[in-house]
Design a protein around this motif. Structure first.
Motif, PDB file in Angstrom:
ATOM      1  N   ALA A  79       0.874  -1.168   0.097  1.00  0.00           N
ATOM      2  CA  ALA A  79      -0.089  -0.059  -0.126  1.00  0.00           C
ATOM      3  C   ALA A  79       0.950   1.082  -0.036  1.00  0.00           C
ATOM      4  CB  ALA A  79      -0.817  -0.038   1.124  1.00  0.00           C
ATOM      5  N   ASP A  80       1.895   1.142   0.936  1.00  0.00           N
ATOM      6  CA  ASP A  80       2.988   2.400   0.892  1.00  0.00           C
ATOM      7  C   ASP A  80       3.537   2.646  -0.476  1.00  0.00           C
ATOM      8  OD1 ASP A  80       2.241   2.597   3.592  1.00  0.00           O
ATOM      9  OD2 ASP A  80       4.074   1.586   4.267  1.00  0.00           O
ATOM     10  N   LYS A  81       3.935   1.547  -1.055  1.00  0.00           N
ATOM     11  CA  LYS A  81       4.612   1.471  -2.531  1.00  0.00           C
ATOM     12  C   LYS A  81       3.581   2.127  -3.587  1.00  0.00           C
ATOM     13  CE  LYS A  81       8.003  -0.867  -5.113  1.00  0.00           C
ATOM     14  NZ  LYS A  81       8.852   0.345  -5.302  1.00  0.00           N
ATOM     15  N   ARG A  82       2.312   1.551  -3.509  1.00  0.00           N
ATOM     16  CA  ARG A  82       1.245   2.285  -4.441  1.00  0.00           C
ATOM     17  C   ARG A  82       1.147   3.548  -4.332  1.00  0.00           C
ATOM     18  NH1 ARG A  82      -2.402  -1.071  -2.666  1.00  0.00           N
ATOM     19  NH2 ARG A  82      -2.366  -2.426  -4.757  1.00  0.00           N
ATOM     20  N   LYS A  83       1.201   3.938  -3.127  1.00  0.00           N
ATOM     21  CA  LYS A  83       0.817   5.541  -2.653  1.00  0.00           C
ATOM     22  C   LYS A  83       2.174   6.381  -3.120  1.00  0.00           C
ATOM     23  CE  LYS A  83      -0.121   8.747   1.096  1.00  0.00           C
ATOM     24  NZ  LYS A  83       0.085   8.933   2.492  1.00  0.00           N
TER      25      LYS A  83
END
Length: 154
Positions: A79-83
């Motif tokens: 999720a952090d990478k996506r953001k």
């Protein structure tokens, strides 16, 4: 009783083998490179991003040395990478990459070395950017997914 124990042992060993996914790491390296570079293209979409992220574990760790040094795996890793990647999606007006080398290490790691060139506008400060570099990414595998990414610049 011996038949029950033997049957249980057989089922446990079969389920352990089923969980141990063996993939062709060279093929995976080429797929990873294709999906990763697609996210850097000027016309990159959220679909391109999701196809890349599908190759990663949910708790993926990521280091991009020397800027990001903590590659700890956390529940929010993907999720952090996506953001972070969504913020930069479409920032390039030009992007090209050439895969130079692929190295595999048993079924636990892949190293890809590539050259890239990018031009664009930084989305945070609206300043023009341009860079060419040789990169190496070391991908630690967990089954058929990338669990840790370490990026290095030459």
């Amino acid at each position: 009783m011996k038949i029950i124990i033997a049957g249980a042992a057989l089922l446990l060993s079969m389920s352990a083998l089923a969980e141990e996914v063996q993939i062709d790491l060279k093929d995976f390296a080429h797929l990873y490179f294709e999906k990763m570079t697609a996210t850097q293209a000027p016309n990159a979409t959220e679909k391109d991003l999701e196809e890349y992220l599908a190759l990663l574990t949910d708790d993926v760790g990521h280091a991009h040395l020397p800027w990001v040094t903590d590659d700890s795996r956390t529940p929010s890793g993907k999720a952090d990478k996506r953001k972070g990647m969504t913020f930069y999606l479409g920032a390039h007006t030009h992007y090209s990459a050439e895969l130079l080398d692929v190295f595999t290490f048993n079924h636990s790691a892949i190293a890809i070395r590539y050259r890239n060139h990018a031009k664009g506008v930084h989305p945070q400060n609206n300043q023009p950017i341009e860079y060419s570099q040789v990169m190496m990414e070391v991908l630690e595998m967990e089954g058929d997914k990338v669990a840790v990414i370490r990026k290095y610049h030459q």
